[in-house]
Design a protein around this motif. Structure first.
Motif, short mmCIF file in Angstrom:
data_model
loop_
_atom_site.label_atom_id
_atom_site.label_comp_id
_atom_site.label_asym_id
_atom_site.label_seq_id
_atom_site.Cartn_x
_atom_site.Cartn_y
_atom_site.Cartn_z
N VAL A 50 -3.77 -3.26 -8.30
CA VAL A 50 -2.99 -3.44 -9.53
C VAL A 50 -1.52 -3.72 -9.20
CG1 VAL A 50 -2.22 -2.31 -11.66
CG2 VAL A 50 -4.57 -1.99 -10.86
N VAL A 51 -0.95 -2.92 -8.29
CA VAL A 51 0.45 -3.10 -7.91
C VAL A 51 0.66 -4.49 -7.30
CG1 VAL A 51 2.26 -2.30 -6.33
CG2 VAL A 51 0.93 -0.65 -7.63
N ALA A 52 -0.21 -4.89 -6.37
CA ALA A 52 -0.09 -6.21 -5.74
C ALA A 52 -0.27 -7.32 -6.77
CB ALA A 52 -1.09 -6.36 -4.60
N LEU A 88 0.80 -1.22 0.00
CA LEU A 88 0.00 0.00 0.00
C LEU A 88 0.84 1.28 0.00
CD1 LEU A 88 -3.16 -0.79 2.13
CD2 LEU A 88 -3.02 -0.31 -0.32
N PRO A 89 1.98 1.34 0.72
CA PRO A 89 2.81 2.55 0.60
C PRO A 89 3.33 2.76 -0.83
CG PRO A 89 3.41 1.35 2.57
CD PRO A 89 2.46 0.46 1.79
N VAL A 90 3.66 1.69 -1.51
CA VAL A 90 4.08 1.80 -2.91
C VAL A 90 2.92 2.30 -3.76
CG1 VAL A 90 4.94 0.51 -4.92
CG2 VAL A 90 5.84 0.02 -2.65
N ALA A 91 1.73 1.80 -3.48
CA ALA A 91 0.54 2.24 -4.21
C ALA A 91 0.28 3.73 -3.98
CB ALA A 91 -0.67 1.41 -3.79
N ALA A 92 0.54 4.22 -2.77
CA ALA A 92 0.36 5.65 -2.50
C ALA A 92 1.34 6.49 -3.33
CB ALA A 92 0.55 5.94 -1.01
N VAL A 93 2.57 6.01 -3.47
CA VAL A 93 3.56 6.71 -4.30
C VAL A 93 3.12 6.69 -5.76
CG1 VAL A 93 5.95 6.66 -5.13
CG2 VAL A 93 5.45 6.32 -2.70
N VAL A 94 2.64 5.56 -6.23
CA VAL A 94 2.17 5.45 -7.61
C VAL A 94 0.96 6.38 -7.83
CG1 VAL A 94 1.14 3.90 -9.33
CG2 VAL A 94 3.08 3.14 -7.96
N THR A 95 0.07 6.44 -6.85
CA THR A 95 -1.09 7.33 -6.94
C THR A 95 -0.64 8.79 -7.04
OG1 THR A 95 -2.45 5.79 -5.69
CG2 THR A 95 -3.22 8.06 -5.79
N PHE A 96 0.37 9.17 -6.26
CA PHE A 96 0.90 10.52 -6.34
C PHE A 96 1.54 10.76 -7.71
CE2 PHE A 96 4.33 13.62 -5.78
CZ PHE A 96 3.59 14.69 -5.33
N TYR A 97 2.27 9.78 -8.23
CA TYR A 97 2.85 9.92 -9.57
C TYR A 97 1.77 10.10 -10.62
CZ TYR A 97 4.97 8.96 -14.01
OH TYR A 97 5.34 9.07 -15.32
N LEU A 98 0.68 9.37 -10.50
CA LEU A 98 -0.42 9.52 -11.45
C LEU A 98 -1.00 10.93 -11.40
CD1 LEU A 98 -2.20 6.08 -11.00
CD2 LEU A 98 -0.87 6.85 -12.97
N LEU A 99 -0.99 11.56 -10.22
CA LEU A 99 -1.42 12.95 -10.11
C LEU A 99 -0.47 13.86 -10.86
CD1 LEU A 99 -3.00 15.36 -8.78
CD2 LEU A 99 -1.28 15.22 -6.96
#
Length: 135
Positions: free
Chosen positions: A114-116, A31-42
């Motif tokens: 998706v990441v998992a 989930l922390p990796v997903a948060a970083v990916v979500t920020f990148y998508l922003l």
């Protein structure tokens, strides 16, 4: 004394439970990796305005918009125009920005699936490859 079919069924149930537990652990751990990916998508997102009124409601984020900015100060040459996400550059005259943290959390949970899934697929492929080499 349990029959052979009962033992096999119990083993399948245990294997299934173990796999679900592993998948949930992987999901939560990433989930922390997903948060970083979500920020990148922003950061990678763009907003298309078809009129000057649209500039006041520029929304960014994926899959749900979780950041809204008032970009009405900009005067594009023509419409439609596409604008990248704007960072706060001028501290004396900042861009009015609002955040929807619930939408950010929802995006993180969705991106986490998706990441998992990708990481789980890679782990399963590596395990199969090692098992094939050992045989």
């Amino acid at each position: 004394m349990p029959g052979v079919n009962e033992v096999v069924d119990e083993r399948r149930a245990t294997d299934s439970t173990s796999r679900i537990r592993e998948a949930m652990f992987l999901y939560v751990a990433l989930l922390p990796v997903a948060a970083v990916v979500t920020f990148y998508l922003l950061v990678a997102d763009r907003f298309t305005a078809s009129s000057a009124d649209d500039l006041a409601r520029a929304s960014y984020g994926w899959p749900f918009d979780w950041v809204q900015q008032d970009l009405s100060r900009y005067d594009p040459i023509g419409f439609p125009t596409t604008i990248d996400f704007s960072w706060q550059r001028a501290w004396h005259d900042p861009i009015v920005t609002t955040y929807d943290w619930f939408a950010f959390a929802a995006n993180t949970l969705i991106v986490g699936v998706v990441v998992a899934g990708i990481v789980g697929f890679v782990i399963a492929a590596v395990r199969r490859s090692r098992k094939a080499r050992q045989q």
